[in-house]
Design a protein around this motif. Structure first.
Motif, short mmCIF file in Angstrom:
data_model
loop_
_atom_site.label_atom_id
_atom_site.label_comp_id
_atom_site.label_asym_id
_atom_site.label_seq_id
_atom_site.Cartn_x
_atom_site.Cartn_y
_atom_site.Cartn_z
N VAL A 1 53.65 24.93 26.24
CA VAL A 1 54.24 26.12 26.88
C VAL A 1 55.71 26.29 26.49
O VAL A 1 56.17 27.42 26.27
N GLU A 2 56.45 25.21 26.39
CA GLU A 2 57.88 25.31 26.10
C GLU A 2 58.14 25.79 24.68
O GLU A 2 59.05 26.60 24.44
N LEU A 3 57.37 25.30 23.72
CA LEU A 3 57.53 25.78 22.35
C LEU A 3 57.22 27.26 22.25
O LEU A 3 57.90 28.01 21.56
N LYS A 4 56.18 27.70 22.96
CA LYS A 4 55.84 29.12 22.92
C LYS A 4 56.95 29.95 23.56
O LYS A 4 57.31 31.03 23.07
N ARG A 5 57.53 29.47 24.66
CA ARG A 5 58.62 30.19 25.31
C ARG A 5 59.80 30.35 24.36
O ARG A 5 60.40 31.43 24.28
N ILE A 6 60.14 29.30 23.63
CA ILE A 6 61.24 29.37 22.66
C ILE A 6 60.90 30.36 21.56
O ILE A 6 61.75 31.17 21.13
N LEU A 7 59.65 30.34 21.10
CA LEU A 7 59.24 31.24 20.03
C LEU A 7 59.31 32.70 20.46
O LEU A 7 59.74 33.57 19.69
N VAL A 8 58.91 32.98 21.69
CA VAL A 8 58.98 34.35 22.20
C VAL A 8 60.43 34.85 22.17
O VAL A 8 60.71 35.98 21.75
N ASN A 9 61.36 34.00 22.60
CA ASN A 9 62.77 34.39 22.58
C ASN A 9 63.28 34.61 21.16
O ASN A 9 63.98 35.58 20.88
N LEU A 10 62.89 33.72 20.24
CA LEU A 10 63.30 33.88 18.85
C LEU A 10 62.73 35.18 18.27
O LEU A 10 63.43 35.90 17.55
N VAL B 1 60.17 25.69 14.88
CA VAL B 1 59.28 25.82 16.04
C VAL B 1 57.86 26.11 15.60
O VAL B 1 56.90 25.49 16.07
N GLU B 2 57.70 27.06 14.68
CA GLU B 2 56.34 27.42 14.26
C GLU B 2 55.68 26.30 13.47
O GLU B 2 54.46 26.11 13.54
N SER B 3 56.45 25.55 12.71
CA SER B 3 55.89 24.40 11.99
C SER B 3 55.36 23.36 12.97
O SER B 3 54.27 22.80 12.78
N SER B 4 56.10 23.12 14.04
CA SER B 4 55.66 22.17 15.08
C SER B 4 54.40 22.68 15.76
O SER B 4 53.46 21.92 16.01
N CYS B 5 54.38 23.98 16.07
CA CYS B 5 53.19 24.58 16.72
C CYS B 5 51.97 24.45 15.83
O CYS B 5 50.86 24.12 16.30
N VAL C 1 54.80 45.09 13.52
CA VAL C 1 55.48 43.81 13.80
C VAL C 1 54.88 43.16 15.04
O VAL C 1 54.76 41.94 15.11
N GLU C 2 54.48 43.98 16.03
CA GLU C 2 53.82 43.43 17.22
C GLU C 2 52.53 42.72 16.84
O GLU C 2 52.22 41.64 17.38
N LEU C 3 51.76 43.28 15.91
CA LEU C 3 50.55 42.62 15.43
C LEU C 3 50.89 41.31 14.72
O LEU C 3 50.19 40.30 14.88
N ASP C 4 51.96 41.35 13.93
CA ASP C 4 52.39 40.15 13.22
C ASP C 4 52.78 39.05 14.21
O ASP C 4 52.38 37.88 14.06
N GLU C 5 53.53 39.43 15.22
CA GLU C 5 53.91 38.45 16.25
C GLU C 5 52.67 37.93 16.97
O GLU C 5 52.59 36.74 17.31
N GLY C 6 51.71 38.82 17.22
CA GLY C 6 50.48 38.40 17.90
C GLY C 6 49.74 37.33 17.14
O GLY C 6 49.18 36.40 17.74
N PHE C 7 49.73 37.42 15.82
CA PHE C 7 49.09 36.39 15.00
C PHE C 7 49.77 35.04 15.21
O PHE C 7 49.11 34.02 15.45
N HIS C 8 51.09 35.04 15.12
CA HIS C 8 51.82 33.77 15.23
C HIS C 8 51.76 33.20 16.65
O HIS C 8 51.74 31.97 16.82
N LEU C 9 51.73 34.07 17.64
CA LEU C 9 51.64 33.58 19.02
C LEU C 9 50.27 32.95 19.29
O LEU C 9 50.15 32.07 20.14
N ARG C 10 49.25 33.39 18.57
CA ARG C 10 47.94 32.75 18.70
C ARG C 10 47.99 31.30 18.24
O ARG C 10 47.37 30.42 18.84
N ILE C 11 48.73 31.05 17.18
CA ILE C 11 48.89 29.67 16.72
C ILE C 11 49.67 28.86 17.76
O ILE C 11 49.33 27.70 18.05
N ARG D 1 55.77 27.92 5.83
CA ARG D 1 57.19 27.96 5.44
C ARG D 1 57.44 29.02 4.37
O ARG D 1 58.47 29.70 4.39
N ALA D 2 56.50 29.18 3.46
CA ALA D 2 56.63 30.21 2.43
C ALA D 2 56.55 31.60 3.05
O ALA D 2 57.19 32.55 2.58
N HIS D 3 55.81 31.70 4.14
CA HIS D 3 55.57 32.99 4.78
C HIS D 3 56.75 33.46 5.63
O HIS D 3 57.16 34.63 5.55
#
Length: 233
Positions: free
Chosen positions: A152-161, A95-99, A135-145, A205-207
């Protein structure tokens, strides 16, 4: 005495139901609902001071969200299992690679600059900050991407993951530390700014990928944390 308008009653019920769901979801994420153990609808209703109906509705939603499993006598918190965790991390990578690929095509320079400012600010957060906030800060970084991808659908899936692996990320960050994570975030942003799809995907992917042995160790530490906390209580 004037009767309470019906729409106000419905609103109150919705708000109460939402509050119960958010509370139980937080308990599931943090494994206050322990892995593999049966979830008591009656006990939770008593604990939260509500009727069984909003609790039952919330537990059903948590089944759909992947936190619980239905049983013949109600519900069970899904166990912390290696293969399921590995599957979740593989899904997160996909999901994050696609985003990120979409963000390279769609992000504005201003959005990338904002993400860089967010990263710079998060670097100044003290090491003593609770791991949940880190971890919330870490998630915030990835959600910005994900926001830059404009899907919207990819972000929704990412939030659940994110919610389903958050406990493991707490454990992993406690072990790995933040400095390494922050450097990797900077590499991802640098490649994104350069619109370099290959370099950005490699850095991502390394991250975010965890090997099976890392997941096994994180689960071992996680289970110890869960049950040591129970013994301490």
């Amino acid at each position: 005495m004037h009767p309470v308008p019906r729409h106000n009653i419905s609103k109150t019920r919705r708000e109460r139901g939402s509050g119960v769901f958010n509370t139980l979801r937080a308990m599931a994420i943090s494994y206050q609902l322990k892995p593999g153990e049966r979830v008591s609808e009656i006990e939770l209703a008593q604990q939260l001071g509500v009727s069984r109906t909003p609790v039952r509705e919330a537990l059903t939603r948590l089944v759909n969200d992947g936190f619980l499993t239905p049983t013949t006598r109600g519900f069970m918190r899904r166990p912390l299992e290696v293969q399921e965790t590995l599957d979740l991390y593989e899904a997160r990578v996909a999901v994050e690679s696609s985003c990120l690929a979409m963000a390279i095509e769609r992000a504005t320079d201003e959005e990338i600059a904002e993400a860089q400012a967010f990263l710079a600010k998060s670097r100044k957060v003290p090491r003593s900050t609770p791991i949940e906030q880190l971890v919330e800060l870490d998630e915030g970084f990835h959600l910005r991407i994900a926001d830059m991808a404009r899907n919207v659908e990819l972000k929704r899936i990412l939030v659940n993951l994110n919610e389903r692996i958050r406990f493991i990320r707490w454990i992993d960050m406690e072990s790995a530390g933040r400095d390494f994570t922050q450097r990797e975030h900077a590499e991802i942003l640098q490649a994104l700014k350069a619109r370099d799809r290959k370099a950005s995907d490699k850095a991502l992917r390394a991250h975010i990928g965890l090997r099976r042995d890392q997941i096994v160790e994180a689960i071992r530490q996680g289970l110890a944390k869960i049950y040591l906390a129970q013994d301490a209580a």
